[in-house]
Every structure is written in structure tokens, then in C-alpha cells.
Enzyme design. Structure first.
Site, PDB file in Angstrom:
ATOM      1  N   CYS A   1      43.812  15.516 -24.022  1.00 51.31           N
ATOM      2  CA  CYS A   1      45.247  15.631 -23.734  1.00 51.31           C
ATOM      3  C   CYS A   1      46.072  15.177 -24.945  1.00 51.31           C
ATOM      4  O   CYS A   1      45.972  15.761 -25.999  1.00 51.31           O
ATOM      5  CB  CYS A   1      45.628  14.907 -22.446  1.00 51.31           C
ATOM      6  SG  CYS A   1      47.245  15.453 -21.829  1.00 51.31           S
TER       7      CYS A   1
ATOM      8  N   HIS B   1      42.396  17.919 -18.861  1.00 50.71           N
ATOM      9  CA  HIS B   1      41.689  16.677 -18.541  1.00 50.71           C
ATOM     10  C   HIS B   1      40.326  16.999 -17.929  1.00 50.71           C
ATOM     11  O   HIS B   1      40.251  17.216 -16.726  1.00 50.71           O
ATOM     12  CB  HIS B   1      42.507  15.847 -17.550  1.00 50.71           C
ATOM     13  CG  HIS B   1      43.729  15.242 -18.137  1.00 50.71           C
ATOM     14  ND1 HIS B   1      43.726  14.001 -18.732  1.00 50.71           N
ATOM     15  CD2 HIS B   1      44.998  15.701 -18.253  1.00 50.71           C
ATOM     16  CE1 HIS B   1      44.935  13.720 -19.178  1.00 50.71           C
ATOM     17  NE2 HIS B   1      45.729  14.733 -18.904  1.00 50.71           N
TER      18      HIS B   1
ATOM     19  N   GLU C   1      38.076  15.006 -17.219  1.00 46.29           N
ATOM     20  CA  GLU C   1      37.742  13.933 -16.261  1.00 46.29           C
ATOM     21  C   GLU C   1      38.408  14.144 -14.912  1.00 46.29           C
ATOM     22  O   GLU C   1      38.075  13.477 -13.948  1.00 46.29           O
ATOM     23  CB  GLU C   1      38.112  12.571 -16.855  1.00 46.29           C
ATOM     24  CG  GLU C   1      39.592  12.203 -16.853  1.00 46.29           C
ATOM     25  CD  GLU C   1      40.393  12.805 -17.996  1.00 46.29           C
ATOM     26  OE1 GLU C   1      39.923  13.762 -18.639  1.00 46.29           O
ATOM     27  OE2 GLU C   1      41.516  12.305 -18.234  1.00 46.29           O
TER      28      GLU C   1
END
Lengths: 257, 204
Positions: free
Chosen positions: B76, B185, B187
């Protein structure tokens, strides 16, 4: 392909347990938030929202714990709201593992809170939650005919809900969660007029909430301008599956993950 | 994982653990140089992230690792700060300058670009191995790299640039030798994101 329409289950959490009441007044226990979050993730939820309805701030520790445990297991975005009064509350929730924090009542009392949070944590993680209703006959008229409410929709503020959403964007929030308190719990469909009016004045993402009862209710909310749709009880009482809602949206031509 | 005061590091930490990595969140220069792979996360404003990064001399850590061919993954704003500069609200801030180019506001009807989107990964991608064009990743950003400005050089392997679209095309990921980055992202991108992180770990 554009960004997909998000389908978001909302879990109302009271002292670490999930509850959801019709029109927020009749709460019924419906399970463990961490287990529900994992189940929704597996079903294809695009994001999760926790609304902390814990009354006493002394019991709020349990919320942080639930957020922490959920974030350990679930790898999709998590928004947490309820009882957020100061930037420090936002900080604690983000540290516990929330990706976004929604602010509601405290911003009505002090709009600058939105700017402070947005500047400190970034617009992308601050959501303005607006509980809106049509101004009742004995209420104070607003330009749009909608007003912001507090106390789970029971108390009108006389603030125009559409103007408030626009103001929230000016103050730097990255997203609007628009709850129709008239439609909430009715299962009669989203308040499309409300969605259309707010969409016309904001260009941050808009989450429509309140009133979903069947698969057919979701596509019109998207057509009215919602970037995401949120529902609670229909999902965790099993009336609707996330996948059914997504299939319905896909059939209507919406882009779905 | 480089800890320079940027937001929610725990999600990325947990997601990496989930796919088998040992993770240390640290700002220690030595530890950040010694690890097999360094993740540089980042949320919020470009200038604020750069200020945080500079405070731990993060740019230097990244540079030293790259000089030694040691892998770095930016996520990001952790990707954005790898470029030359960022312009937010008319204020220009200097980035790490690993790649030429400017991070600027996207032109789109709805911003932030928030939600799940597809990407177009190039032939030969390692990061997106096993991930088809229908896979979606979670994005949340208003700024991005709208133009890839690195001039091709026949003596160097060309970076692999992955694009996505929100109102207009922007850089969604870059694979450039030891330096990789994603605008989205991983994650927070469910199983697809886990696969991407696994791919990166497997390349360390």
C-alpha cells in the site's frame, strides 16, 4: 472490470456476544462473534462490521478482545463502530486489529472529531455512520426530509441527514455507512430514496444499510448508488446466505467477487 | 516487518504467520538488514509515512538491502513511498526514489478506491503465480501511480508491472528483482492474498 459491490454482514456485539434486535430495541442473542466472523469469511463476505452496542464503557475491554481474536482468524477487512468518542478510541480499535472505525453520535456533538481522526489515522480508515429517518410529522422539517437520529433511531436531532453525510465527506471521512432507521428491522427493503439523495452529494464509498429482507432487495440499493450493502439479522438468523445475495446481485448485472 | 509507526501492522504480521513465516516487527537496523525478507507496510498519508520512515532511516535500510540483492516487499503506502515523489493536497513529498514516477490522486467517480478489484499481471509473474485474472484483491487508497516512467534499458531485466483499473489504470504491483510491491493489501485479501504472500515467501 471495476471494483466489486461489497456484501457486508454486520454483527451487533454486546459484552462480547452477538445480538441483533428488530429496530434495535428487542435484543436476541445470536452467537459468538469470532465464530460468526470466520463463518462469514468462509461464505464469501467481502468485509465485516462489528457494531459495539455495549452500554457501559467499563465492559468495553471485551470488545477489544473480540476484535483482537477476530483479526487473528479473519483475513478480510473489519470495521468496528459503537461508542467511539475520541481519537484514542479509534487508536485502540485500530491497534486491536480493526481496519476501519466508524464514528456516529460523538461526531454529531462535535464534528471536528471526524477531521481529527481522518488527519491522524487517514481518511481510509474513518467511516461516518449516519442513522437517518424521515422527519416525523411532529419533527423539525429538513431540506431533504431526512434527519439524523441518535439512541438507535429513537431521538431526532433536526440535522439534515443528507447534508450531514456531505459534511462528513468535507471533514475527511473515507466512507459513509448509511442506516435507514425507518427500514431497519422491517425486512421490507432498503430506503432507496435516502440512498439516492446521499449518493448525489458524496463521492466517497457509500454503504447502504437497513431493511434487507430478501435477495431482490439488494440490487435496487446498488442501482440507487450504493457501493456496498450491509445487513445483519437476515444473515445470522440464516434467512439469507451471503452467496445467495451475491448470486442475486450478479444476476442483476452487478460486479461481484 | 519494518515498524515505523504506520498503522495496523498486526494484520500483515498475522497474515504472514498464517502462510508459514516467522515474523519480527522491528525498527532495528541490524534486524531489518539480516532478515530473509523485509516487509514495508504503510497506511495513511504519503508525507506522514515518509516522515515515519525517515525517523528510523528506513529508506537507507531498504537501499542497503537492495544493494545486496535482499528481498523487500512494500504494501500500500509502503509501495507508494518507493517511488520518487508523492503529491497529496498539492503538497509534494520526496519518496525513496527506487523507481521514477509520481504518486498522485486517481481520477475516479468514487474515491477512495475501496474494495475488491481484479488486476492484470504480466507474463512471467512470480507474485501472482497460481492466481488467475478473475482473482480479486482488497484495495483502499485514493492515490496511486498512474504512469510507469522507468525507461526500458536492454542491459537490465525489465520490471514486471501489474495494472488495475479504477476510473483509470494505475500500478497495482511491481516485481523488480529483489524489490516487490503491491498497492492492494494482500493481508486483507483472503485466500488470494495468502497465495500471493506464499509466492513471495517461496522466492526468498
Amino acid at each position: 472490470m471495476p471494483v466489486s459491490v461489497r456484501v457486508i454482514p454486520c454483527l451487533d456485539v454486546d459484552r462480547g456476544r452477538v445480538v441483533k434486535g428488530v429496530n434495535f430495541t428487542d435484543l436476541v442473542d445470536a452467537g459468538d462473534p469470532v465464530a460468526l466472523a470466520a463463518a462469514y469469511d468462509a461464505e464469501g463476505a467481502d468485509e465485516l462490521t462489528f457494531l459495539d452496542v455495549t452500554a457501559s464503557s467499563g465492559d468495553r475491554e471485551t470488545t477489544y478482545d473480540v476484535v483482537r481474536r477476530t483479526a487473528e482468524q479473519v483475513f478480510i477487512p473489519l470495521t468496528v463502530g459503537g461508542g467511539v468518542r475520541a481519537p484514542e478510541d479509534v487508536d485502540r480499535l485500530l491497534r486491536a486489529g480493526a481496519d476501519k472505525v466508524s464514528v456516529n453520535t460523538a461526531a454529531i456533538a462535535r464534528p471536528e472529531l471526524l477531521r481529527e481522526c481522518s488527519q491522524r489515522f487517514g481518511a481510509q480508515c474513518i467511516v461516518l455512520s449516519v442513522d437517518a429517518r424521515r422527519v416525523p410529522a411532529d419533527g423539525q422539517p429538513t431540506a431533504s426530509g431526512f434527519e439524523v437520529t441518535t439512541h438507535g433511531g429513537r431521538r431526532g436531532t433536526g440535522i439534515d441527514a443528507v447534508e450531514w453525510a456531505a459534511r462528513g465527506q468535507e471533514l475527511g471521512v473515507g466512507e459513509i455507512l448509511l442506516n435507514s432507521m425507518d427500514a431497519d428491522g422491517t425486512k421490507a427493503g432498503f430506503d432507496l430514496d435516502l440512498i439516492t439523495r446521499v449518493r448525489a452529494v458524496v463521492d466517497v464509498p457509500l454503504i447502504a444499510s437497513g431493511g434487507a429482507g430478501q435477495v431482490d432487495h439488494f440490487p435496487p440499493a446498488v442501482a440507487a448508488g450504493a457501493d456496498a450493502v450491509l445487513a445483519a439479522s437476515v444473515f445470522h438468523f440464516g434467512t439469507l446466505r451471503i452467496s445467495e445475495v451475491k448470486d442475486g446481485l450478479r444476476a442483476s448485472g452487478a460486479v461481484i467477487r | 516487518m519494518l515498524d515505523y509507526g504506520s498503522g495496523n501492522l498486526r494484520s500483515a504480521e498475522r497474515a504472514l504467520r498464517r502462510v508459514g513465516a516467522e515474523v519480527e516487527v522491528t525498527a532495528d537496523h541490524r534486524a531489518a538488514l539480516d532478515c530473509d525478507g523485509l516487509v514495508v507496510p504503510g497506511v495513511g498519508a504519503f508525507a506522514a509515512c515518509m516522515a515515519g520512515l525517515n525517523a528510523v532511516r528506513g529508506g537507507r535500510i531498504i537501499g542497503e538491502r537492495l544493494a545486496g540483492g535482499r528481498p523487500v516487499l512494500g504494501i500500500c503506502v509502503g509501495m507508494q513511498i518507493l517511488f520518487e515523489r508523492g503529491v497529496e493536497h498539492g503538497i509534494e513529498a520526496e519518496g525513496c526514489g527506487e523507481w521514477p514516477g509520481t504518486v498522485e490522486r486517481l481520477h475516479a467517480e468514487v474515491l477512495p478506491h475501496m474494495g475488491w478489484n481484479t488486476v492484470r499481471a504480466p507474463e512471467g509473474t512470480g507474485l501472482f503465480a497460481g492466481l488467475g485474472p478473475e482473482e480479486r484483491f482488497y484495495f483502499v487508497h485514493s492515490y496511486g501511480v498512474r504512469k510507469w516512467e522507468l525507461v526500458p534499458d536492454s542491459r537490465l531485466a525489465a520490471p514486471l508491472v501489474t495494472w488495475a483499473e479504477h476510473g483509470e489504470p494505475f500500478v497495482a504491483a511491481v516485481e523488480n528483482g529483489p524489490l516487490c510491491a503491491t498497492q492492494f493489501h494482500p493481508e486483507k485479501s483472503g485466500d488470494a492474498g495468502a497465495q500471493l504472500l506464499r509466492n513471495w515467501l517461496n522466492g526468498l
